[in-house]
Enzyme design. Structure first.
Site, PDB file in Angstrom:
ATOM      1  N   TYR A  51       0.834  -1.197   0.000  1.00 15.95           N
ATOM      2  CA  TYR A  51       0.000   0.000   0.000  1.00 15.95           C
ATOM      3  C   TYR A  51       0.873   1.253   0.000  1.00 15.95           C
ATOM      4  CZ  TYR A  51      -3.612  -3.348   1.474  1.00 15.95           C
ATOM      5  OH  TYR A  51      -4.460  -4.422   1.566  1.00 15.95           O
ATOM      6  N   HIS A 135       0.310 -12.194   0.877  1.00 13.73           N
ATOM      7  CA  HIS A 135      -0.559 -11.254   0.161  1.00 13.73           C
ATOM      8  C   HIS A 135      -0.577 -11.518  -1.342  1.00 13.73           C
ATOM      9  CE1 HIS A 135      -1.560  -6.653  -0.388  1.00 13.73           C
ATOM     10  NE2 HIS A 135      -2.628  -7.423  -0.503  1.00 13.73           N
TER      11      HIS A 135
END
Length: 329
Positions: A51, A135
């Site tokens: 992110y 992830h």
């Protein structure tokens, strides 16, 4: 170790990293502060190196500075290790704007997993996180099985993290991983919503059988269930007309009972007993307060039955009726 007790509503921290639009440091700090000050505390905080190339973790860390570490649950992710840019390289934001001069590198080696987590701890300014997810690993399964998950399991065994799992929007892959490995918790985005039951058919039965907890993300399916209108997004692309029509019909039925569609979308995943928390992103204090208001909106059982009767929910799916939710609190 058991999965830490999670509040029903969590804060997805990707928007803190300038997802699609830039926000200020002050706005990021106010967003996190609102999560603690809301009538329903939103004290499960999820972030990732991906992110904003570390910016989410950095901003979240600054916003958490000085808070009692026992007052919140924190998760981050591994699989993408960050490195500094080489001369002549430019950063690839991948949807995030105004990003630091870093690059992502897929790294599932034991050293890479540990280095990724240690980098996250430094950016967050904490000694430990509670949950670590591998992830978006659907295209890297051989490496995950060979080294990635064993490395993460070793960190769990060493007490560096309490719970481990996977986060992605491919529920079929998550189901396979849960069946094969000792997974504590999964983060499944967009596959168990008012509009999509995929996870109900493949992932959730395995999780219930194995005792694996489920955190849901993407409850609005990229926006369609938040604001169903022409041009709204579904699964990161323009929504097909058929799905738009169905979302509009759902909104109309919800409206008959005085319930916003967003409130129904946020409540619905808790119909399944394996679901313990829902992550919803926010980029302002007002958005956090709106999320909590939507979550706590009164929803009569009759509304859920009406959605089934009108063919907008399948008759075989569970419903988040008041009695069952109260038992799960």
């Amino acid at each position: 170790m058991p999965v830490p007790a999670l509040p029903r509503l969590g804060l997805g921290c990707a928007p803190l990293a300038n997802l699609y639009r830039a926000i200020t440091e002050e706005e990021a700090e106010a967003t996190v502060a609102a999560a603690f000050d809301a009538g329903r505390p939103v004290t499960y905080l999820d972030t990732a190196p991906h992110y904003g190339l570390g910016r989410s973790e950095e901003r979240l860390g600054r916003a958490l500075a000085g808070r009692d570490r026992a007052s919140y649950v924190l998760s981050t992710k591994v699989g993408r290790r960050l490195r500094d840019l080489e001369p002549g390289e430019t950063p690839d934001g991948q949807g995030f704007t105004d990003v630091p001069d870093r690059a992502r590198v897929w790294d599932f080696t034991a050293d890479g997993i540990r280095a990724t987590l240690e980098g996250s701890l430094t950016r967050l300014g904490v000694d430990a996180v509670d949950i670590v997810y591998l992830h978006d690993v659907e295209d890297h399964l051989p490496e995950v099985y060979a080294t990635g998950f064993p490395a993460l399991a070793e960190l769990r065994d060493q007490g560096m993290v309490k719970a481990i799992g996977f986060g992605m929007n491919h529920s079929d892959v998550l189901a396979r991983l849960v069946a094969d490995l000792d997974v504590d918790v999964v983060l499944c985005a967009g596959r168990w919503t008012l509009l999509e039951r995929t996870a109900y058919d493949d992932l959730l039965p395995v999780c219930e059988r194995r005792g694996t907890k489920v955190v849901v993300g993407g409850v609005y399916n990229s926006g369609l269930l938040a604001d169903p209108r022409p041009g709204a997004h579904y699964d990161y692309a323009a929504a097909p007309q058929e799905l738009l029509d169905r979302a509009l019909d759902m909104a109309a039925v919800c409206g008959e009972f005085g319930v916003p569609l967003r409130a129904a979308a946020l409540r619905y995943p808790f119909a399944h007993p394996s679901v313990v928390s829902a992550l919803v992103g926010a980029a302002s204090a007002a958005e956090v307060r709106d999320n909590t208001a939507m979550f706590d909106h009164d929803i009569p059982d009759a509304m859920w039955h009406a959605l089934v009767e009108r063919g907008l929910l399948d008759p075989d799916v569970p419903l988040p009726l008041a009695a069952s939710l109260a038992a799960g609190e």
